[in-house]
Scaffold this motif. Sequence first.
Motif, short mmCIF file in Angstrom:
data_model
loop_
_atom_site.label_atom_id
_atom_site.label_comp_id
_atom_site.label_asym_id
_atom_site.label_seq_id
_atom_site.Cartn_x
_atom_site.Cartn_y
_atom_site.Cartn_z
N MET A 121 -28.00 2.80 -9.58
CA MET A 121 -27.24 1.87 -10.43
C MET A 121 -28.17 0.95 -11.19
O MET A 121 -29.16 0.46 -10.64
N ARG A 122 -27.80 0.71 -12.46
CA ARG A 122 -28.56 -0.25 -13.27
C ARG A 122 -27.65 -1.39 -13.71
O ARG A 122 -27.90 -2.53 -13.41
N CYS A 123 -26.58 -1.05 -14.44
CA CYS A 123 -25.74 -2.12 -14.99
C CYS A 123 -24.70 -2.62 -13.98
O CYS A 123 -24.38 -3.79 -13.97
N GLY A 124 -24.16 -1.72 -13.17
CA GLY A 124 -23.15 -2.09 -12.18
C GLY A 124 -21.75 -2.27 -12.75
O GLY A 124 -20.82 -2.58 -12.01
N GLY A 134 -20.29 0.00 -15.33
CA GLY A 134 -19.71 1.15 -16.02
C GLY A 134 -20.28 1.43 -17.40
O GLY A 134 -19.69 2.22 -18.15
N LEU A 135 -21.41 0.83 -17.77
CA LEU A 135 -21.92 1.00 -19.14
C LEU A 135 -23.05 2.02 -19.26
O LEU A 135 -23.09 2.80 -20.21
N CYS A 136 -23.98 2.04 -18.31
CA CYS A 136 -25.23 2.79 -18.54
C CYS A 136 -25.14 4.27 -18.17
O CYS A 136 -25.92 5.08 -18.65
N GLY A 137 -24.23 4.62 -17.26
CA GLY A 137 -24.06 6.03 -16.89
C GLY A 137 -25.02 6.52 -15.82
O GLY A 137 -24.99 7.69 -15.46
N SER A 138 -25.86 5.64 -15.27
CA SER A 138 -26.84 6.13 -14.29
C SER A 138 -26.19 6.52 -12.96
O SER A 138 -26.79 7.24 -12.16
N CYS A 139 -24.97 6.07 -12.73
CA CYS A 139 -24.35 6.28 -11.41
C CYS A 139 -23.28 7.37 -11.43
O CYS A 139 -22.44 7.40 -10.53
N ARG A 171 -17.82 7.12 -12.59
CA ARG A 171 -18.98 6.21 -12.50
C ARG A 171 -18.79 5.44 -11.20
O ARG A 171 -17.79 4.73 -11.05
N CYS A 228 -20.10 2.84 -9.91
CA CYS A 228 -20.03 1.38 -9.93
C CYS A 228 -18.66 0.88 -10.39
O CYS A 228 -18.18 -0.14 -9.93
#
Length: 272
Positions: free
Chosen positions: A222-225, A227-232, A238, A240
Amino acid sequence: MSDKLTATNTLRATRILSVKTESPTTKTFTFKDKLCAKAKPGQFLMLWIPRVDEIPLSIMNTEGTSVSVTVKAVGDATQALHKMKSGETVGLRGPFGNNFTENTSRVLMVGGGTGNAPLLFLAKRLAAKAKRLALVIGAKTKNELLFLNQLEALCTEQSTIATTEDGSYGLKCLATEPLDKLLNKEKFDMIYACGPEPMIRQVFDLTEKRGIPMEASLERLMRCGIGLCGSCVIGKYRVCRDGPVFTAAQLREVKDELGISKLGFDGNRIPL
Ligand SMILES: Cc1cc2nc3c(=O)[nH]c(=O)nc-3n(C[C@H](O)[C@H](O)[C@H](O)COP(=O)(O)OP(=O)(O)OC[C@H]3O[C@@H](n4cnc5c(N)ncnc54)[C@H](O)[C@@H]3O)c2cc1C
Ligand code: FES
């Protein structure tokens, strides 16, 4: 962005109120934070460790205006946090994500590692209300059976099974072995699982066979937490924003990834 999300997503500086050693590798940190202190079991926060990184952590407890997280030292950020003392400053965002439903019938919790932290938070909420509260908990070794005594005290009498891989406490096996036997013997209305994903996958497979409702808390990078960055991402979700708690029906949709692989920060798939 809604006002509520703007508030929860604003980084707040706070001081560490206390640090408690839980095991050779795990410590509990408590901070003051009015927003995170309103969190429900299953939700997480993003903790900024100055000059190092910001990482997602499950909320282990709330009391008044304070919030606690239990952290295993595994890399740069968590090791730096472990060196921090009461009075030092960190940053917080959150609480984020959804929470476990609080089923009050016959409930079984299955936990491992730091996954026991959100289960302890949940158990505190359910203890006085659930018809039955049982637990299967597993770890590599006795030292890592986190919160065993606290969880045992909250569960219905004689309804806790502990396992260790090295046999230093309880049964010498993986937690899923006695779980299989228990599910053949006893009927549960809900299973809550939190821990290493290969364990969650096995719990999912065992409950699917029997059609038992289940909720599991998943971890992804997780990066943004928010729902924006898509890493999760996992499947169409998503973690997060749509999780971290997923129902059996949702887990079925992401079965090809569950306990098998996740996205790395570089976008490549990493085996779990
Ligand atoms: C929703 C959620 C709840 C979590 N709750 C807890 C908890 O209660 N206690 C706890 O000890 N750990 C928890 N984690 C895992 C924790 O975030 C990682 O252990 C931590 O980020 C590792 O950072 P590091 O710099 O110390 O280690 P690194 O060396 O950077 O990473 C070690 C491993 O940690 C994982 N990780 C690293 N960065 C992240 C990231 N930004 N997001 C997710 N995973 C990462 C990766 O699997 C990586 O291989 C949770 C993760 C998620 C997603
Ligand atoms: S962490 Fe950015 S979308 Fe989930």
